[in-house]
Motif scaffolding. Structure first.
Motif, PDB file in Angstrom:
ATOM      1  N   HIS A 213       0.872  -1.240   0.014  1.00 49.61           N
ATOM      2  CA  HIS A 213      -0.142   0.072  -0.081  1.00 49.61           C
ATOM      3  C   HIS A 213       0.819   1.172  -0.147  1.00 49.61           C
ATOM      4  O   HIS A 213       1.732   1.442   0.857  1.00 49.61           O
ATOM      5  CB  HIS A 213      -0.877  -0.036   1.114  1.00 49.61           C
TER       6      HIS A 213
ATOM      7  N   GLN B  87      -8.816  -2.256  10.980  1.00 46.68           N
ATOM      8  CA  GLN B  87     -10.114  -1.830  10.555  1.00 46.68           C
ATOM      9  C   GLN B  87     -10.169  -1.710   8.981  1.00 46.68           C
ATOM     10  O   GLN B  87     -10.532  -2.873   8.305  1.00 46.68           O
ATOM     11  CB  GLN B  87     -10.548  -0.569  11.425  1.00 46.68           C
ATOM     12  N   CYS B  88      -9.919  -0.591   8.491  1.00 42.35           N
ATOM     13  CA  CYS B  88     -10.067  -0.708   7.096  1.00 42.35           C
ATOM     14  C   CYS B  88      -8.949  -1.174   6.239  1.00 42.35           C
ATOM     15  O   CYS B  88      -8.806  -1.658   5.219  1.00 42.35           O
ATOM     16  CB  CYS B  88      -9.876   0.922   6.584  1.00 42.35           C
TER      17      CYS B  88
ATOM     18  N   PHE C 245      -5.767  -0.405   5.548  1.00 43.69           N
ATOM     19  CA  PHE C 245      -4.781   0.005   4.792  1.00 43.69           C
ATOM     20  C   PHE C 245      -3.429  -0.001   5.210  1.00 43.69           C
ATOM     21  O   PHE C 245      -2.408  -0.095   4.519  1.00 43.69           O
ATOM     22  CB  PHE C 245      -5.112   1.849   4.573  1.00 43.69           C
TER      23      PHE C 245
ATOM     24  N   CYS D 157      -1.701   4.800  11.759  1.00 44.96           N
ATOM     25  CA  CYS D 157      -2.923   3.936  11.602  1.00 44.96           C
ATOM     26  C   CYS D 157      -3.982   4.979  11.981  1.00 44.96           C
ATOM     27  O   CYS D 157      -3.929   5.539  13.069  1.00 44.96           O
ATOM     28  CB  CYS D 157      -3.163   2.767  12.363  1.00 44.96           C
TER      29      CYS D 157
ATOM     30  N   CYS E 225      -7.291   4.203  12.056  1.00 48.31           N
ATOM     31  CA  CYS E 225      -8.538   3.885  12.385  1.00 48.31           C
ATOM     32  C   CYS E 225      -8.593   3.186  13.810  1.00 48.31           C
ATOM     33  O   CYS E 225      -9.503   3.436  14.682  1.00 48.31           O
ATOM     34  CB  CYS E 225      -8.808   2.448  11.240  1.00 48.31           C
ATOM     35  N   THR E 226      -7.545   2.421  14.114  1.00 46.37           N
ATOM     36  CA  THR E 226      -7.720   1.391  15.383  1.00 46.37           C
ATOM     37  C   THR E 226      -7.423   2.089  16.716  1.00 46.37           C
ATOM     38  O   THR E 226      -7.738   1.496  17.667  1.00 46.37           O
ATOM     39  CB  THR E 226      -6.565   0.278  15.154  1.00 46.37           C
TER      40      THR E 226
END
Ligand code: FES
Ligand code: FES
Length: 157
Positions: free
Chosen positions: A39, A101-102, A104, A137, A139-140
């Protein structure tokens, strides 16, 4: 425009290509080889999402030119699980601890932890958590990632 012939091993497969000298390893792995688990986020070495293993070391593939990897053995997140689908211990720890979560940032996190724990190595949780400081990150809240790192260090999360 300068072109170069390179030969690399990616996830156990030989890859031969003629590429421009300015091509990053991250773009080479994604575009030329099809490993889209690499990514690309910031593309300047800050987020860690593009991390792969090059000759045993975690490397930010956005900061390395593909020509610099000529002759190297490279592992991306696609190369971690066993052929029968069994997860790599790092992937299993991330799954067990709900560390994504997502997703990425996840390949980069996984590859850094995999590099530090390869060949049966069991670094301290401090070492693994310190390495996580180079991964962003959104999201988490990092707690699941921290629990996974502690689990890999042999500590109760
Ligand atoms: S994309 Fe390489 S560090 Fe962010
Ligand atoms: S899980 Fe979404 S950025 Fe980390």
């Amino acid at each position: 425009m300068s072109e170069h012939r390179i030969n690399v091993e990616v996830n156990g497969r030989q890859q031969h290509a003629t590429i421009e000298g300015r091509l990053t390893l991250g773009d080479f792995l994604r575009v030329n080889c099809g490993y889209t688990g690499v990514h690309l986020g910031c593309e300047h070495g800050v987020c860690g999402a593009c991390t792969v293993i090059v000759d045993g070391k975690a490397v930010r593939s956005c900061l390395m030119l593909a020509v610099q990897a000529d002759g190297a053995k490279i592992t991306t997140v696609e190369g971690l699980a066993s052929p029968d689908g069994a997860l790599h211990p790092v992937q299993q720890a991330m799954r067990d601890e709900h560390a994504l979560q997502c997703g990425f940032c996840t390949p980069g996190v996984v590859m850094t932890l995999a590099a530090l724990t390869q060949d049966g190595a069991r670094p301290s949780s401090e070492t693994l958590l310190d390495a996580m400081s180079g991964h962003i990150c959104r999201c988490t809240g990092y707690q699941g990632i921290r629990r996974a790192a502690r689990k890999l260090a042999g500590e109760n999360s």
